[in-house]
Design an enzyme around this catalytic site. Structure first.
Site, short mmCIF file in Angstrom:
data_model
loop_
_atom_site.label_atom_id
_atom_site.label_comp_id
_atom_site.label_asym_id
_atom_site.label_seq_id
_atom_site.Cartn_x
_atom_site.Cartn_y
_atom_site.Cartn_z
NE ARG A 1 8.24 -2.65 6.60
CZ ARG A 1 6.94 -2.41 6.48
NH1 ARG A 1 6.51 -1.61 5.52
NH2 ARG A 1 6.07 -2.96 7.28
NE ARG B 1 -4.91 -1.35 9.64
CZ ARG B 1 -3.68 -0.94 9.32
NH1 ARG B 1 -3.48 0.16 8.64
NH2 ARG B 1 -2.65 -1.64 9.67
CE LYS C 1 -2.09 -1.12 3.89
NZ LYS C 1 -1.36 -2.38 4.18
NE ARG D 1 2.14 -4.83 10.96
CZ ARG D 1 3.23 -4.71 10.20
NH1 ARG D 1 4.40 -5.17 10.64
NH2 ARG D 1 3.17 -4.13 9.03
NE ARG E 1 6.17 -0.49 10.06
CZ ARG E 1 5.16 -0.39 9.21
NH1 ARG E 1 5.34 0.22 8.06
NH2 ARG E 1 3.98 -0.89 9.49
P1 AP5 Z 1 4.75 -1.51 1.94
O1 AP5 Z 1 4.52 -0.71 0.71
O2 AP5 Z 1 5.26 -0.84 3.16
O3 AP5 Z 1 3.41 -2.32 2.29
P2 AP5 Z 1 2.19 -1.86 3.17
O4 AP5 Z 1 0.99 -2.56 2.64
O5 AP5 Z 1 2.13 -0.36 3.25
O6 AP5 Z 1 2.65 -2.51 4.52
P3 AP5 Z 1 2.73 -1.98 5.98
O7 AP5 Z 1 3.45 -3.02 6.74
O8 AP5 Z 1 3.27 -0.59 6.07
O9 AP5 Z 1 1.18 -1.95 6.26
P4 AP5 Z 1 0.42 -1.98 7.56
O10 AP5 Z 1 -0.99 -1.89 7.07
O11 AP5 Z 1 0.71 -3.11 8.48
O12 AP5 Z 1 1.00 -0.71 8.31
P5 AP5 Z 1 0.43 0.74 8.64
O13 AP5 Z 1 1.57 1.66 8.57
O14 AP5 Z 1 -0.81 1.07 7.93
O15 AP5 Z 1 5.68 -2.75 1.54
C1 AP5 Z 1 6.16 -3.64 2.52
C2 AP5 Z 1 7.58 -4.08 2.11
O16 AP5 Z 1 7.50 -4.77 0.86
C3 AP5 Z 1 8.53 -2.90 1.89
O17 AP5 Z 1 9.80 -3.27 2.34
C4 AP5 Z 1 8.51 -2.70 0.36
O18 AP5 Z 1 9.71 -2.17 -0.12
C5 AP5 Z 1 8.30 -4.13 -0.13
N1 AP5 Z 1 7.55 -4.20 -1.38
C6 AP5 Z 1 6.43 -3.50 -1.68
N2 AP5 Z 1 6.01 -3.83 -2.92
C7 AP5 Z 1 6.88 -4.76 -3.41
C8 AP5 Z 1 6.98 -5.49 -4.63
N3 AP5 Z 1 6.09 -5.34 -5.61
N4 AP5 Z 1 8.02 -6.34 -4.79
C9 AP5 Z 1 8.94 -6.52 -3.77
N5 AP5 Z 1 8.91 -5.84 -2.59
C10 AP5 Z 1 7.87 -4.98 -2.41
O19 AP5 Z 1 0.00 0.52 10.19
C11 AP5 Z 1 0.95 0.25 11.18
C12 AP5 Z 1 0.27 0.21 12.54
O20 AP5 Z 1 -0.30 1.52 12.82
C13 AP5 Z 1 -0.94 -0.74 12.67
O21 AP5 Z 1 -0.53 -2.06 12.97
C14 AP5 Z 1 -1.72 -0.08 13.80
O22 AP5 Z 1 -1.15 -0.33 15.05
C15 AP5 Z 1 -1.54 1.40 13.50
N6 AP5 Z 1 -2.60 1.90 12.61
C16 AP5 Z 1 -2.46 2.39 11.35
N7 AP5 Z 1 -3.64 2.74 10.84
C17 AP5 Z 1 -4.55 2.48 11.81
C18 AP5 Z 1 -5.97 2.60 11.87
N8 AP5 Z 1 -6.68 3.04 10.81
N9 AP5 Z 1 -6.60 2.22 13.01
C19 AP5 Z 1 -5.91 1.76 14.07
N10 AP5 Z 1 -4.57 1.60 14.07
C20 AP5 Z 1 -3.90 1.95 12.94
#
Ligand code: AP5
Length: 202
Positions: free
Chosen positions: A143, A104, A29, A160, A149
């Site tokens: 990552r 979420r 994402k 997660r 992270r």
């Molecule tokens: P990346 O692009 O970072 O993937 P992502 O889907 O954004 O993954 P995240 O781990 O950041 O998502 P998340 O939903 O767990 O975290 P968020 O920050 O929202 O890619 C991941 C890896 O893969 C990277 O190293 C990238 O380089 C690699 N990659 C990507 N595409 C690739 C490809 N095509 N080929 C190879 N490699 C690739 O949330 C974090 C925390 O915040 C949550 O757990 C929660 O505690 C809190 N939080 C956030 N939003 C809320 C909410 N709405 N409500 C409550 N808590 C929340």
């Protein structure tokens, strides 16, 4: 010639779009939103990024969120909605946006609809990135090694993914029912996936 005209038209038609980006942890994402925002000239609003910035700044919100995020659980709905409302008061959202990390759960999906109806900024598309679990685990492990992270530890990743299945996956059906859902295969190179997204939005 016709194909290039059609491509140009479809790209211009997808400016000013209001997009929700859905997908499991590690589905890409953040990676895709960073590229897509430049193609569409809209802001990228990531609730995870806003929370990590609050953690880094040591604000009261950040101090609370830090402990919750480290376990892989969700920060409370009220806190995240308040944060989002503040972000949506900024003028740049008038030209469209890519919302990443929200909603979420179903309560957040309903709260978002209410907020955006109030602001006259309803969602155009909810874009789901589909990635298999083995690939998610591999990307997050990569990552963890590269960036360290806090919530990429094996325990936090397992939690997660569990939270995603239990609470976030039902949001896909929510947008399916509203007619806004588009699904894109999220495995392949970053560029291939971006082109699939552009095609799916056009
Ligand atoms: P990346 O692009 O970072 O993937 P992502 O889907 O954004 O993954 P995240 O781990 O950041 O998502 P998340 O939903 O767990 O975290 P968020 O920050 O929202 O890619 C991941 C890896 O893969 C990277 O190293 C990238 O380089 C690699 N990659 C990507 N595409 C690739 C490809 N095509 N080929 C190879 N490699 C690739 O949330 C974090 C925390 O915040 C949550 O757990 C929660 O505690 C809190 N939080 C956030 N939003 C809320 C909410 N709405 N409500 C409550 N808590 C929340």
């Amino acid at each position: 010639m016709l194909a290039s005209l059609q491509a140009t038209r479809s790209l211009s038609e997808i400016t000013n779009m209001r997009i929700v980006l859905l997908g499991a942890p590690g589905s890409g994402k953040g990676t895709q939103a960073t590229l897509l925002k430049n193609r569409l000239n809209v802001p990228h609003i990531s609730t995870g990024e806003i929370l990590r910035a609050a953690v880094a700044a040591g604000t009261p919100l950040g101090i609370h969120a830090k402990a919750v995020m480290a376990t892989g659980a969700l920060v409370s709905d009220d806190i995240v909605l308040g944060m989002l409302e503040e972000r949506f008061r900024q003028d740049d959202v008038q030209r469209g946006f890519i919302l990443d990390g929200y909603p979420r759960n179903l309560a957040q999906a309903r709260a978002l609809d209410q907020l955006l109806t109030r602001l006259a900024l309803p969602i155009d598309k909810a874009l789901q990135l589909d990635v298999g679990e083995q690939m998610l685990l591999a990307r997050l492990a990569g990552r963890a090694t590269a960036e360290g992270r806090a919530d990429d530890s094996p325990q936090a990743v397992a939690h997660r993914l569990h939270v995603y299945q239990e609470q976030t996956a039902p949001v896909i059906d929510y947008y399916q029912r509203s007619g806004a859902l588009v699904r894109v295969p999220g495995e392949g190179s970053v560029d291939q996936i971006l082109e699939r997204i552009i095609a799916a939005l056009g």
